[in-house]
Design a protein around this motif. Structure first.
Motif, short mmCIF file in Angstrom:
data_model
loop_
_atom_site.label_atom_id
_atom_site.label_comp_id
_atom_site.label_asym_id
_atom_site.label_seq_id
_atom_site.Cartn_x
_atom_site.Cartn_y
_atom_site.Cartn_z
N ASP A 1 3.46 9.99 -4.85
CA ASP A 1 4.57 9.12 -4.44
C ASP A 1 4.16 8.19 -3.31
O ASP A 1 4.57 7.02 -3.26
CB ASP A 1 5.76 9.97 -3.97
N GLN A 2 3.34 8.70 -2.40
CA GLN A 2 2.87 7.87 -1.29
C GLN A 2 2.03 6.70 -1.78
O GLN A 2 2.17 5.57 -1.30
CB GLN A 2 2.05 8.73 -0.31
N ASP B 1 4.51 4.21 -3.44
CA ASP B 1 5.34 3.48 -2.49
C ASP B 1 4.53 2.45 -1.70
O ASP B 1 4.99 1.33 -1.44
CB ASP B 1 6.00 4.46 -1.51
N GLY C 1 5.19 -1.36 -2.49
CA GLY C 1 5.84 -1.98 -1.35
C GLY C 1 5.14 -3.23 -0.86
O GLY C 1 5.75 -4.09 -0.23
N SER D 1 15.37 10.24 -7.43
CA SER D 1 14.53 9.53 -6.47
C SER D 1 15.21 9.26 -5.13
O SER D 1 14.56 8.92 -4.16
CB SER D 1 14.09 8.19 -7.07
#
Length: 481
Positions: A90-91, A94, A98, A225
């Motif tokens: 997930d990191q 993101d 992002g 989420s």
């Protein structure tokens, strides 16, 4: 050497055995593990090897293959499980999404898939990244095909061409190819292949195929989420569930990290085995002296078993203990990661047994004579065999196992063939045209809400592009190595 009646007999029984495996899997829905065992019996007994020799050859091949591949598959799976459960995947998502604008999202999704796809099985990667595809497409108000095809291409290419995935490892083990060299060549082939089959094709086909994903799935992924302030207040937890400390009661239900690992730390952990294996390859190229102290060190830590073991040990800290997981929880995650791969490991072992029986009957000499007479490249031959079995069975693993088994005994007849490139050629063929006999076809169809025709235009076409582009690049590389 001239073609003989015995050669014809061996080829006939080999074709019959492969047909038996294909029919048992596709028509009678027999598990590939049992199908490969029965196919091995057919070719062993039919070609005159005898029951005792057939059994001993199969057992030898089974054990040797699992000794070389089974441990690596297990370690890679553990690394992938820790990556997923820690929030490291997930990191990565993101951070990259992002920093990407809407125009660059297809490229960002391909990059994400390639990074998190390094230690993950394809099916696990798909399940992990599908919610991301849905949410990114929804929030960017763009086509799910435009976002999804690049991501699926990244996962598929890494699965078929880049160790430590099972497919490449099976071929490397069977052909006795150099792993570091295969990894280096695999990355060289993988990057342009992903670019063509992923962002470029995805952005083009998205103009013609615009499915509407099932509303139920979209809503489910949206709920999974995010946590609203109201939900957080109701149970006294932070709005971000990832920040909630583990309590014993909560950990027993669904262990969650207190904090996610940082982006750089995640990359260092995931890419460690790749860096170590590439370091070994570079050291071997830099010096021919096997007694050189530096080369000995790189050869040791760059061994795939050691490299993956070091990565797993590091991940236990970076993805486990430092995230707030207890020793018991980390142990449970590791145990949970091993259960789903039992079937894959036994298929790989049975494929090794099948390969060893083919070696024992002498099919390599027969195929060598035919290949020499036809003038066809060994790389193209390996690719075509894998393509045929992939089309018939729908399984990339079975295609790789069988093609590698057929090509392994041929190496004595073709000493000039680069085994690393041959392993990649077989992996490339195993990805060709996923269609209705492949579970991945239906997985993508249902998730994306597409018709069968739309799935052929997107997913099946993407897989075919990957296979064709990669074999073209592999043939090009063979000119220089």
């Amino acid at each position: 050497m001239h073609w003989t009646l015995h050669d014809t007999t061996l080829v006939i029984w080999t074709v019959v055995a492969i047909a038996v495996v294909v029919v048992l899997i596709t028509q009678y829905k027999i598990h590939p593990f049992l199908s490969l065992i029965l196919g091995s019996a057919v070719v062993g007994l039919g070609a005159g090897l005898g029951a005792a020799k057939s059994i001993s050859s199969f057992e030898s091949g089974f054990g040797t293959t699992l000794g070389g591949v089974g441990i690596l598959v297990a370690l890679g799976t553990i690394l992938g499980k820790l990556l997923a459960d820690s929030g490291g995947a997930d990191q990565v998502v993101d951070t990259i999404v992002g920093r990407s604008g809407k125009a660059r999202l297809p490229w960002a999704m391909a990059l994400i898939a390639m990074i998190i796809g390094i230690p993950l099985f394809f099916e696990v990667g798909v399940v992990l990244i599908i919610p991301v595809i849905f949410l990114v497409a929804r929030r960017a108000q763009t086509s799910i095909v435009r976002i999804g095809i690049p991501a699926l291409a990244g996962l598929s290419v890494m699965h078929g061409l880049v160790p430590p995935h099972p497919g490449p490892l099976i071929a490397i083990n069977a052909l006795h190819a150099d792993l570091g060299q295969t990894l280096a060549f695999g990355l060289i082939v993988a990057i342009p292949t992903v670019i063509v089959a992923g962002p470029l094709y995805g952005m083009w086909i998205a103009r013609f195929v615009t499915p509407e994903p099932p509303a139920r799935l979209v809503a489910e992924f949206e709920r999974a989420s995010t946590r609203t302030a109201t939900e957080a207040a109701a149970d006294g937890s932070p709005a971000d569930a990832a920040q909630k400390p583990n309590t014993p009661e909560r950990a027993e239900i669904e262990p969650r990290p207190i904090t996610r690992p940082g982006f750089v730390l995640t990359l260092v952990t995931v890419l460690l085995p790749v860096v170590l294996m590439l370091g070994r390859a570079i050291a071997d190229i830099a010096t021919d002296d096997k007694d050189n102290p530096a080369r000995k060190i790189f050869d040791s830590i760059g061994d795939p078993f050691v490299a993956l073991l070091l990565a797993v040990l590091l991940a236990m800290f970076t993805f486990g203990y430092l995230r707030g997981f207890s020793r018991a929880q980390v142990s449970d995650m590791i145990a949970a990661s091993l259960l789903p791969i039992a079937g894959i490991v036994f298929i790989i072992g049975a494929g090794g047994g099948f390969k060893q029986i083919l070696v024992a009957i002498g099919i390599g000499d027969a195929i060598g004579k035919a290949a020499a007479a036809s003038g066809i490249s060994a790389l193209l031959l390996g690719w075509l065999i894998a393509v045929g079995i992939r089309l018939a069975t729908g399984s990339a693993t079975v295609a790789t196992v069988t093609a590698a088994g057929l090509m392994a005994p041929l190496m004595a007849q073709l000493p000039g063939t680069n085994t690393a490139l041959l392993a990649l050629a077989i992996g490339s063929g195993s990805l060709f045209l996923s269609h209705v006999n492949d579970a991945g076809f239906w997985l993508v169809k249902e998730y994306f809400g597409m018709t069968v025709g739309e799935t052929f235009k997107t997913w099946s076409a993407m897989e075919t592009i990957i296979s064709v582009v990669s074999i073209a690049l592999i043939m090009l590389l063979s000119v220089f190595v």
